[in-house]
Write a protein that holds these residues in place. Structure first.
Motif, PDB file in Angstrom:
ATOM      1  N   ALA A   1      73.364  49.255  58.202  1.00  0.00           N
ATOM      2  CA  ALA A   1      72.360  48.246  57.863  1.00  0.00           C
ATOM      3  C   ALA A   1      71.039  48.910  57.486  1.00  0.00           C
ATOM      4  CB  ALA A   1      72.164  47.293  59.030  1.00  0.00           C
ATOM      5  N   ASP A   2      70.665  49.965  58.220  1.00  0.00           N
ATOM      6  CA  ASP A   2      69.435  50.694  57.898  1.00  0.00           C
ATOM      7  C   ASP A   2      69.519  51.326  56.511  1.00  0.00           C
ATOM      8  OD1 ASP A   2      68.848  51.970  61.295  1.00  0.00           O
ATOM      9  OD2 ASP A   2      68.381  50.032  60.341  1.00  0.00           O
TER      10      ASP A   2
ATOM     11  N   PHE B   1      77.037  40.926  62.235  1.00  0.00           N
ATOM     12  CA  PHE B   1      76.087  40.149  61.441  1.00  0.00           C
ATOM     13  C   PHE B   1      76.665  38.838  60.925  1.00  0.00           C
ATOM     14  CE2 PHE B   1      73.010  43.324  61.727  1.00  0.00           C
ATOM     15  CZ  PHE B   1      73.535  44.572  61.409  1.00  0.00           C
TER      16      PHE B   1
ATOM     17  N   PHE C   1      80.545  44.546  60.013  1.00  0.00           N
ATOM     18  CA  PHE C   1      79.495  43.633  59.557  1.00  0.00           C
ATOM     19  C   PHE C   1      79.836  42.194  59.915  1.00  0.00           C
ATOM     20  CE2 PHE C   1      77.368  47.019  57.545  1.00  0.00           C
ATOM     21  CZ  PHE C   1      76.129  46.559  57.145  1.00  0.00           C
TER      22      PHE C   1
ATOM     23  N   SER D   1      74.717  49.642  62.724  1.00  0.00           N
ATOM     24  CA  SER D   1      73.268  49.606  62.617  1.00  0.00           C
ATOM     25  C   SER D   1      72.778  50.643  61.604  1.00  0.00           C
ATOM     26  CB  SER D   1      72.633  49.869  63.986  1.00  0.00           C
ATOM     27  OG  SER D   1      71.232  49.857  63.904  1.00  0.00           O
TER      28      SER D   1
ATOM     29  N   PRO E   1      79.385  43.163  54.113  1.00  0.00           N
ATOM     30  CA  PRO E   1      78.319  44.053  53.640  1.00  0.00           C
ATOM     31  C   PRO E   1      77.719  43.579  52.323  1.00  0.00           C
ATOM     32  CG  PRO E   1      80.177  45.341  54.451  1.00  0.00           C
ATOM     33  CD  PRO E   1      80.613  43.908  54.449  1.00  0.00           C
TER      34      PRO E   1
ATOM     35  N   GLU F   1      68.890  48.666  53.984  1.00  0.00           N
ATOM     36  CA  GLU F   1      67.471  48.317  53.952  1.00  0.00           C
ATOM     37  C   GLU F   1      66.670  49.361  53.170  1.00  0.00           C
ATOM     38  OE1 GLU F   1      65.936  45.687  55.183  1.00  0.00           O
ATOM     39  OE2 GLU F   1      67.411  44.742  56.489  1.00  0.00           O
TER      40      GLU F   1
ATOM     41  N   TYR G   1      75.309  40.877  53.036  1.00  0.00           N
ATOM     42  CA  TYR G   1      74.139  41.448  53.701  1.00  0.00           C
ATOM     43  C   TYR G   1      73.200  42.082  52.674  1.00  0.00           C
ATOM     44  CZ  TYR G   1      71.425  43.875  57.291  1.00  0.00           C
ATOM     45  OH  TYR G   1      70.416  44.307  58.111  1.00  0.00           O
TER      46      TYR G   1
END
Length: 339
Positions: free
Chosen positions: A230-231, A265, A261, A227, A269, A234, A272
């Motif tokens: 992912a942040d 997800f 990932f 997580s 990556p 972003e 993503y």
């Protein structure tokens, strides 16, 4: 005068597909909606009185079926995952790789893609059939496991409705039937969400190849690390990012990042990052002034140097070309915040 009000209202009656004494007609209609199969009358003195109701949804279908006679069905491929839920009567079922068993109101059968089945229905048998497309079930499974899945799901062929999780499946099916019977549009969002709910409940309640993993306790420490990664993506999607950079920033190996990932997800990556950048590009195109901004400038700003490739990815993701989005600026949804 015959009192029609005394006759029971059958499930999905407003979605009547066939009422017939013709074996070929009912076989053809059921084959068109669910799966192709062989049909033969067992009782020589019996007359077929078949009734077929139902509706195809986005990724599923719900049906009521009764033959009114003793029949034998031979199925080469169910075409999807089909739960045969008897409301009355019973059915003797044999499947490839499974012992013969009797399906009744507390023991429905689960038919599977690419699996042969022979089904003998008694004359009193009436049942609901819920068809869940294989792509739907696999998609729900991928999301639950946060990784890709391969090979057959291998559900146990008989469902036990005395088990709580499977009772929940039956209750969902009853509620869905009731909603359709009460004129809720079969294309509505509420009905569509039932498809996912039913697929998820089938995976949780019915033993299958992935049951152990589905019921395994989560690993929150690993989840938090992914997580954080992912942040980071972003927050820095407009910057040059590599898998090595991201892995180092969150303190794990590149391989662990890749595995994490895929697990959480369902993508690498790199994919993503690309998806985040596509979303940012779309937001910018929706907010841009077409007289001052070009698709090329937006694409390059978000790391897409090949315009043809960007356009193809964009169309796949959003169902329209980048230039169409840019031209729609004046019609952009009011909830989109620009600036």
């Amino acid at each position: 005068m015959h009192d029609l009000s005394s006759e029971p209202v059958l499930p999905l009656a407003r979605y009547r597909l066939a009422v017939t004494g013709s074996p070929e007609e009912i076989r053809s209609m059921v084959g068109r909606e669910i799966n192709d199969y062989g049909l033969s009358l067992v009782g020589r003195d019996e007359q077929l009185r078949a009734r077929f109701h139902g509706v195809s949804l986005r990724n599923a279908g719900l049906y009521y079926l009764a033959y009114g006679a003793t029949v034998r069905l031979d199925i080469l491929d169910a075409g999807g995952f089909v739960v045969q839920m008897p409301l009355a009567g019973s059915a003797a079922i044999s499947m490839t790789g499974a012992e013969r068993f009797v399906s009744h109101s507390l023991r429905p059968a689960v038919l599977q893609p690419r699996t042969r089945a022979g089904i003998s229905l008694d004359a009193a048998c009436e049942h609901l059939l819920i068809r869940l497309d294989e792509d739907l079930v696999r998609s729900v499974l991928r999301k639950k496991l946060c990784r890709d899945v391969n090979g057959p799901l291998a559900f146990a062929p008989q469902m036990d409705l005395t088990i709580g999780a499977n009772r929940a499946f039956r209750e969902l099916l009853t509620l869905l039937t009731s909603m359709l019977d009460n004129d809720v549009s079969h294309s509505s969002l509420a009905i569509s969400e039932f498809e996912t709910l039913l697929a998820g409940q089938l995976l949780i309640g019915q033993p299958n190849r992935y049951s152990e993993e589905l019921h395994r306790p989560a690993r929150p420490a690993v989840a938090r690390t992914i997580s954080r990664a992912a942040d980071l993506i972003e927050a820095h999607a407009d910057q040059h990012l590599t898998g090595d950079d991201i892995a180092a920033a969150v303190g794990i190996s590149t391989r662990s990042l890749q595995d994490g990932f895929r697990r959480y997800f369902g993508v690498t990556p790199r994919t993503y990052i690309r998806n985040v950048r596509l979303q940012r590009a779309r937001h910018e195109l929706l907010c841009a002034d077409p007289a001052r901004v070009t698709v090329t400038s937006v694409a390059v700003r978000w790391g897409f140097s090949h315009l043809g490739r960007f356009s193809a990815l964009y169309r796949t993701a959003f169902g329209e070309s980048p230039s169409d989005t840019l031209r729609l600026k004046d019609d952009a949804p009011t909830h989109i915040e620009c600036g």
